[in-house]
Design an enzyme around this catalytic site. Structure first.
Site, PDB file in Angstrom:
ATOM      1  N   ARG A  63      43.113  30.136  45.077  1.00  0.00           N
ATOM      2  CA  ARG A  63      43.952  30.806  44.063  1.00  0.00           C
ATOM      3  C   ARG A  63      45.383  30.978  44.577  1.00  0.00           C
ATOM      4  O   ARG A  63      46.003  32.031  44.401  1.00  0.00           O
ATOM      5  CB  ARG A  63      43.382  32.178  43.676  1.00  0.00           C
ATOM      6  CG  ARG A  63      41.942  32.174  43.267  1.00  0.00           C
ATOM      7  CD  ARG A  63      41.709  31.525  41.919  1.00  0.00           C
ATOM      8  NE  ARG A  63      40.342  31.745  41.493  1.00  0.00           N
ATOM      9  CZ  ARG A  63      39.340  30.895  41.723  1.00  0.00           C
ATOM     10  NH1 ARG A  63      39.563  29.736  42.337  1.00  0.00           N
ATOM     11  NH2 ARG A  63      38.120  31.177  41.319  1.00  0.00           N
ATOM     12  N   SER A  91      40.353  37.835  36.182  1.00  0.00           N
ATOM     13  CA  SER A  91      40.136  38.461  37.494  1.00  0.00           C
ATOM     14  C   SER A  91      41.434  39.101  37.962  1.00  0.00           C
ATOM     15  O   SER A  91      42.454  38.416  38.063  1.00  0.00           O
ATOM     16  CB  SER A  91      39.727  37.420  38.527  1.00  0.00           C
ATOM     17  OG  SER A  91      38.576  36.760  38.127  1.00  0.00           O
ATOM     18  N   GLU A 124      45.166  38.911  42.260  1.00  0.00           N
ATOM     19  CA  GLU A 124      45.339  37.505  41.872  1.00  0.00           C
ATOM     20  C   GLU A 124      46.463  37.434  40.832  1.00  0.00           C
ATOM     21  O   GLU A 124      47.180  36.454  40.718  1.00  0.00           O
ATOM     22  CB  GLU A 124      44.009  37.026  41.277  1.00  0.00           C
ATOM     23  CG  GLU A 124      43.995  35.573  40.892  1.00  0.00           C
ATOM     24  CD  GLU A 124      42.637  35.130  40.350  1.00  0.00           C
ATOM     25  OE1 GLU A 124      41.615  35.337  41.020  1.00  0.00           O
ATOM     26  OE2 GLU A 124      42.627  34.572  39.248  1.00  0.00           O
TER      27      GLU A 124
HETATM   28  P1  NAP Z   1      29.928  35.643  39.447  1.00  0.00           P
HETATM   29  O1  NAP Z   1      29.013  34.554  39.040  1.00  0.00           O
HETATM   30  O2  NAP Z   1      29.634  37.051  39.060  1.00  0.00           O
HETATM   31  O3  NAP Z   1      30.127  35.594  41.021  1.00  0.00           O
HETATM   32  C1  NAP Z   1      30.975  36.522  41.685  1.00  0.00           C
HETATM   33  C2  NAP Z   1      31.794  35.752  42.690  1.00  0.00           C
HETATM   34  O4  NAP Z   1      30.927  35.132  43.605  1.00  0.00           O
HETATM   35  C3  NAP Z   1      32.591  34.663  42.015  1.00  0.00           C
HETATM   36  O5  NAP Z   1      33.903  35.110  41.920  1.00  0.00           O
HETATM   37  C4  NAP Z   1      32.385  33.428  42.859  1.00  0.00           C
HETATM   38  O6  NAP Z   1      33.535  33.052  43.595  1.00  0.00           O
HETATM   39  C5  NAP Z   1      31.303  33.812  43.846  1.00  0.00           C
HETATM   40  N1  NAP Z   1      30.163  32.905  43.655  1.00  0.00           N
HETATM   41  C6  NAP Z   1      29.116  33.073  42.826  1.00  0.00           C
HETATM   42  N2  NAP Z   1      28.256  32.050  42.953  1.00  0.00           N
HETATM   43  C7  NAP Z   1      28.765  31.221  43.873  1.00  0.00           C
HETATM   44  C8  NAP Z   1      28.335  29.977  44.447  1.00  0.00           C
HETATM   45  N3  NAP Z   1      27.195  29.403  44.082  1.00  0.00           N
HETATM   46  N4  NAP Z   1      29.144  29.386  45.369  1.00  0.00           N
HETATM   47  C9  NAP Z   1      30.300  29.962  45.731  1.00  0.00           C
HETATM   48  N5  NAP Z   1      30.754  31.132  45.233  1.00  0.00           N
HETATM   49  C10 NAP Z   1      29.999  31.757  44.323  1.00  0.00           C
HETATM   50  O7  NAP Z   1      31.400  35.292  38.967  1.00  0.00           O
HETATM   51  P2  NAP Z   1      32.054  35.440  37.522  1.00  0.00           P
HETATM   52  O8  NAP Z   1      32.967  36.584  37.544  1.00  0.00           O
HETATM   53  O9  NAP Z   1      31.034  35.351  36.449  1.00  0.00           O
HETATM   54  O10 NAP Z   1      32.965  34.164  37.512  1.00  0.00           O
HETATM   55  C11 NAP Z   1      32.400  32.882  37.428  1.00  0.00           C
HETATM   56  C12 NAP Z   1      33.460  31.861  37.799  1.00  0.00           C
HETATM   57  O11 NAP Z   1      34.571  31.924  36.904  1.00  0.00           O
HETATM   58  C13 NAP Z   1      34.008  32.086  39.186  1.00  0.00           C
HETATM   59  O12 NAP Z   1      34.213  30.840  39.779  1.00  0.00           O
HETATM   60  C14 NAP Z   1      35.305  32.808  38.939  1.00  0.00           C
HETATM   61  O13 NAP Z   1      36.261  32.580  39.960  1.00  0.00           O
HETATM   62  C15 NAP Z   1      35.759  32.204  37.639  1.00  0.00           C
HETATM   63  N6  NAP Z   1      36.602  33.156  36.929  1.00  0.00           N
HETATM   64  C16 NAP Z   1      37.935  33.164  37.155  1.00  0.00           C
HETATM   65  C17 NAP Z   1      38.719  34.102  36.496  1.00  0.00           C
HETATM   66  C18 NAP Z   1      40.176  34.186  36.722  1.00  0.00           C
HETATM   67  O14 NAP Z   1      40.834  34.938  36.013  1.00  0.00           O
HETATM   68  N7  NAP Z   1      40.723  33.517  37.686  1.00  0.00           N
HETATM   69  C19 NAP Z   1      38.162  35.006  35.612  1.00  0.00           C
HETATM   70  C20 NAP Z   1      36.811  34.984  35.456  1.00  0.00           C
HETATM   71  C21 NAP Z   1      36.032  34.055  36.099  1.00  0.00           C
HETATM   72  P3  NAP Z   1      34.739  32.154  43.014  1.00  0.00           P
HETATM   73  O15 NAP Z   1      35.539  33.090  42.193  1.00  0.00           O
HETATM   74  O16 NAP Z   1      35.451  31.705  44.234  1.00  0.00           O
HETATM   75  O17 NAP Z   1      34.154  31.026  42.245  1.00  0.00           O
END
Ligand code: NAP
Length: 342
Positions: free
Chosen positions: A168, A242, A338
């Site tokens: 990020r 996020s 972020e």
């Molecule tokens: P989640 O599934 O609740 O998981 C929480 C965190 O754990 C995530 O942020 C993710 O990191 C990490 N994670 C979960 N499973 C993983 C795996 N198999 N391998 C590596 N890392 C893992 O997350 P969530 O909030 O629902 O989000 C799902 C994805 O959407 C994530 O990749 C998240 O970054 C992305 N997202 C981004 C934003 C944004 O505004 N930038 C907003 C919402 C969601 P990572 O974040 O590094 O993937």
């Protein structure tokens, strides 16, 4: 054409940021072509004047009036610039909606960015923080970008290495912060998909969808379903996705943390560090679903801060600082935003 650009004084920015906070721009203009942008810079923006370029305004927290020029980049365009039997190269203008670009690829069966479906914001904002979701990052398909040097007013090309992409993160959030306007981005997509299904939630959703054959569209649909289920729609509940990055810790630090918190989740990363979900840390500090005045932490995803009732940017900033302080007291881990704070 160029002389028709409207310049607004003391423009309210509430409808230009997804947190829907009120802040005024001393000067504001919307540009719809590169020529308009260059003309505007040349004729109306002084080189020393503070400049803020907004795409979708979906990763920004405004905590004050902006004392300079705010430009809304509405330059929207997608072109296939090269194609062979295995790949397609697309160039998209900075003001194009990111999700529109994803849909464009899916319609043509170009694979690679389907895991990045429904990420709010514009193409030009994507390289700033190397947008990522569900195991895919912009950098995985990035070839180059063209950016306007605000000082010299010349267009420069940045290749993958030049952008110094990180988690990020990029050079445009660090050493070159506020020095360039990203005009367009070129990506290389695959004609033969290599699906990235390492996230359990994606695999489970696809299973529940009971599809006959895995496809780029099916993966995109699964991601869209997940995001819509878990994340608030900024039009209904203003937020910026996020708010914090997931912190990285060393293996030694993790061993130490596990002594006190045996259930702390962690994920391996490209370097030797381990990623801890910021959402888990925040939840452990009892912030999930909690409110602080007009702001609060979203009840389904604790890394999302929301504006529940006409909060100011400073209200949201105050909430973020309380969360940072609580997480630090409990885990000795510093959470970094972020979101760009102005
Ligand atoms: P989640 O599934 O609740 O998981 C929480 C965190 O754990 C995530 O942020 C993710 O990191 C990490 N994670 C979960 N499973 C993983 C795996 N198999 N391998 C590596 N890392 C893992 O997350 P969530 O909030 O629902 O989000 C799902 C994805 O959407 C994530 O990749 C998240 O970054 C992305 N997202 C981004 C934003 C944004 O505004 N930038 C907003 C919402 C969601 P990572 O974040 O590094 O993937």
């Amino acid at each position: 054409m160029s002389t028709e650009i409207k310049i607004f004084k003391n423009q309210e920015l509430q409808s230009y940021n997804s947190f829907a906070v009120s802040a005024k721009a001393d000067r504001f203009a919307k540009v719809e072509s590169e020529d308009e942008l260059k003309y505007l810079l040349h004729t109306h923006v002084k080189k020393e004047q503070p400049l803020l370029v907004l795409g979708g305004g979906s990763n920004i927290l405004l905590t004050r009036n902006f004392p300079g020029f705010v430009i809304q980049n509405a330059i929207s365009d997608i072109n296939i610039i090269k194609e062979n039997s295995t790949h397609a190269w697309l160039k998209a203008a900075g003001g194009t909606s990111w999700h529109k670009l994803v849909l464009y690829c899916i319609e043509r069966n170009y694979a690679g960015i389907e895991n990045l479906s429904l990420i709010p914001g514009s193409v030009g904002a994507a390289p700033l923080q190397n947008i990522g979701a569900y195991g895919v990052e912009l950098k995985d398909h990035f070839i180059s970008l063209e950016a306007l040097n605000i000082k010299s007013r010349k267009t420069e090309i940045f290749n993958l290495q030049d952008c110094e992409f990180g988690y990020r993160d990029s050079i445009f959030k660090n050493r070159l912060k506020n020095k360039y306007i990203i005009l367009n981005v070129t990506l290389k997509l695959d004609k033969e998909p290599a699906f990235k299904l390492s996230y359990g939630a994606v695999r489970n959703t696809l299973e529940n969808m009971k599809i006959d054959k895995l496809s780029i569209k099916a993966v995109s649909d699964a991601i869209i379903f997940l995001r819509q289920t878990k994340l608030p729609d900024p039009r209904k509940l203003p937020n910026a996705g996020s708010f914090f990055k997931n912190p990285y810790v060393s293996p030694e630090q993790l061993v130490h943390l596990r002594e006190k918190h045996p259930h702390i989740p962690s994920f391996p990363t490209e370097n030797d560090l381990l990623k801890i979900p910021a959402a888990w840390l925040i939840e452990q500090c009892q912030w999930k679903g909690e409110r602080l005045g007009k702001t609060g932490v979203y009840h389904k995803q604790a890394v999302v801060l929301a504006n529940y009732d006409g909060a100011s940017g400073n209200d949201i900033l105050a909430l973020s600082k309380k969360i940072q302080s609580d997480v630090y007291s409990k885990f000795m881990i510093e959470l970094s935003p972020e979101v760009t704070i102005i």
